[in-house]
Design a protein around this motif. Sequence first.
Motif, short mmCIF file in Angstrom:
data_model
loop_
_atom_site.label_atom_id
_atom_site.label_comp_id
_atom_site.label_asym_id
_atom_site.label_seq_id
_atom_site.Cartn_x
_atom_site.Cartn_y
_atom_site.Cartn_z
N GLY A 1 -21.79 -4.09 -38.16
CA GLY A 1 -23.01 -3.44 -37.73
C GLY A 1 -23.69 -2.68 -38.84
N PRO A 2 -24.97 -2.34 -38.64
CA PRO A 2 -25.77 -1.77 -39.71
C PRO A 2 -25.89 -0.26 -39.69
N GLY A 3 -24.96 0.44 -39.05
CA GLY A 3 -25.12 1.88 -38.95
C GLY A 3 -25.26 2.55 -40.30
N PRO A 4 -26.34 3.30 -40.52
CA PRO A 4 -26.57 3.85 -41.85
C PRO A 4 -25.60 4.94 -42.24
N TYR A 5 -24.92 5.55 -41.28
CA TYR A 5 -24.02 6.65 -41.62
C TYR A 5 -22.57 6.30 -41.30
N ARG A 6 -22.27 5.00 -41.25
CA ARG A 6 -20.89 4.61 -41.05
C ARG A 6 -20.06 4.96 -42.29
N GLN A 7 -18.78 5.13 -42.05
CA GLN A 7 -17.89 5.41 -43.16
C GLN A 7 -17.64 4.13 -43.94
N ALA A 8 -17.64 4.25 -45.25
CA ALA A 8 -17.38 3.09 -46.10
C ALA A 8 -15.88 2.90 -46.24
N ASP A 9 -15.48 1.64 -46.38
CA ASP A 9 -14.07 1.36 -46.53
C ASP A 9 -13.65 1.60 -47.98
N ARG A 10 -12.40 1.29 -48.28
CA ARG A 10 -11.87 1.59 -49.61
C ARG A 10 -12.43 0.68 -50.67
N GLY B 1 -15.84 0.01 -50.60
CA GLY B 1 -17.23 0.40 -50.74
C GLY B 1 -18.18 -0.22 -49.76
N PHE B 2 -17.70 -0.99 -48.76
CA PHE B 2 -18.58 -1.60 -47.77
C PHE B 2 -18.76 -0.64 -46.61
N ILE B 3 -20.00 -0.31 -46.33
CA ILE B 3 -20.32 0.66 -45.29
C ILE B 3 -20.06 0.03 -43.92
N GLY B 4 -19.21 0.68 -43.14
CA GLY B 4 -18.85 0.14 -41.85
C GLY B 4 -17.77 -0.91 -41.92
N GLY B 5 -17.10 -1.04 -43.06
CA GLY B 5 -16.09 -2.07 -43.22
C GLY B 5 -14.82 -1.73 -42.46
N SER B 6 -13.96 -2.74 -42.36
CA SER B 6 -12.72 -2.59 -41.60
C SER B 6 -11.53 -2.28 -42.48
N SER B 7 -11.73 -2.05 -43.76
CA SER B 7 -10.62 -1.80 -44.69
C SER B 7 -10.59 -0.35 -45.12
N VAL B 8 -10.81 0.56 -44.15
CA VAL B 8 -10.77 1.98 -44.48
C VAL B 8 -9.36 2.39 -44.89
N GLU B 9 -8.37 1.88 -44.17
CA GLU B 9 -6.98 2.17 -44.49
C GLU B 9 -6.29 0.88 -44.87
N PRO B 10 -5.29 0.94 -45.74
CA PRO B 10 -4.53 -0.26 -46.10
C PRO B 10 -3.86 -0.87 -44.88
N GLY B 11 -3.81 -2.19 -44.83
CA GLY B 11 -3.22 -2.90 -43.71
C GLY B 11 -1.71 -2.82 -43.73
N PRO B 12 -1.07 -3.40 -42.69
CA PRO B 12 0.39 -3.35 -42.64
C PRO B 12 1.05 -4.13 -43.76
N GLY B 13 0.38 -5.17 -44.27
CA GLY B 13 0.96 -5.93 -45.36
C GLY B 13 0.68 -5.37 -46.73
N HIS B 14 0.01 -4.23 -46.78
CA HIS B 14 -0.33 -3.62 -48.06
C HIS B 14 0.94 -3.10 -48.72
#
Length: 513
Positions: free
Chosen positions: A30-39, A41-54
Amino acid sequence: MAQALGEDLLQSCELQDDSSSLGSDSELSGPGPYRQADRYGFIGGSSVEPGPGHPPADLIRQREMKWVEMTSHWEKTISRRYKKVKMQCRKGIPSALRARCWPLLCGAHVCQKNNPGTYQKLAEAPGDPQWMETIGRDLHRQFPLHEMFVSPQGHGYEASDAQESPSSQPQLFGLAPHPHPQLYVFASQGTQQGGGGDVWAGAARGWEGLPRRLAPNGVFWHRQQGLLQVLKAYTLYRPEQGYCQAQGPVAAVLLMHLPPEEAFWCLVQICEFYLPGYYGPHMEAVRLDAEVFSALLRRLHPRVHKHLQQVGVGPLLYLPEWFLCLFARSLPFPTVLRVWDAFLSEGVKVLFRVGLMLVRLALGTTEQRLACPGLLETLSALRAIPTAQLQEEVFMPQVHSVALSEQDLQREVKAQLAQLPESTSGPPPRPKARLAGAQAIFEAQQLAGVRGGTRPEVPLIVVQPPEEPRPPRRKPQTRGKTFHGLLTRSRGPPIEGPPRSHRGSVSFPDTPF
């Protein structure tokens, strides 16, 4: 600035052609302008925290120290311990060190050293109006929801919202402790014109836990103008090739990790040594590699190849997007970085392996092929592989297990090159210009340095032959001539006269008793 940021994000969400890109993970959220960026740098991304396989932090720290040790003596490492470099690249280069390792792997550091000031001259020179207009239209399409390219204003960075000016911070080298706990970033030497501060080469990706609108020391990055300068510089550096739209995502990923000058030389190395003939006006190498990919698919996955032929899906319908952009817009971004690590180490072989694995995941089973009776359904299946199957820790081991060696690839290239019809519209492909990874590029640069440099004169030793050659010494003919025979043959008539007495001897009858 926040208002401008929101307007740019709302404007970028209207671009429907970018909404299907898995390369920018956040575009799916989604295009939310104030979404948190992931690790990343993608705003609204799903990689805010490392996954279980990290991998755990201790393992990452060990890998970082290994790479620091290898890059400290790079020439020795790449020439004598390349197998270790290749295995470490397959495991993944730590995010904090990609800015240091990518230029070393592709040889961009040597190009930058041998051409001082070249990029600055190209960046300051006026570009071709035709290419500048085309590049300007494509800028907003390159990862529109990534924080570095979300704003077209500014150049490099600005010290907004910073408590302290970047120029007042000490310049760091190597692994430097981040101001935030348990985080490390790699910083490289250099200053940016007009900014007056340090250039953090690898800090673009790897600031976990830090608000993504702020870089270290409150530096806010703007890279759309940097992307424009890098692409313009390449059109001036290689005017016969000009600009290809697929170079935009490649340069954008490089700018996420590197300063503009290093990103430019990495782009030059990719276009000239890793993928020569890909980004020119005729794209002759893409046609050849499409035939090579089809032949490899027929050998490794014959049922999938037969299905693609039946529905009329040729390799040119899906392969150029994968290979030209180096999968930057086709895979989750963590997987993209892992693919790039292996690609810069081993060469184009990695792209073929990734493409073969994607086709297998999309159409490998009978049920998947039955669900795709036509062309459109098959293309949709190739572009809609479940994200869970494309995660880096699951996908990359499968990629490296594909039965395709460099010898197999070169053999198939030669076979398809002989069968490729001659085209009068462009030059023929030159597969020999493509180098197979980091070690081949290092050896080519070493050879070029020896040829172009000044070598000490070696004294010429001349051996003069003798004036009159001596005849070969012949062995005397003694066959059948024994010592007894010589005495017998030389015995003649008895000699008349008194017998000869031995010197100093007396005959027996004259001896007094």
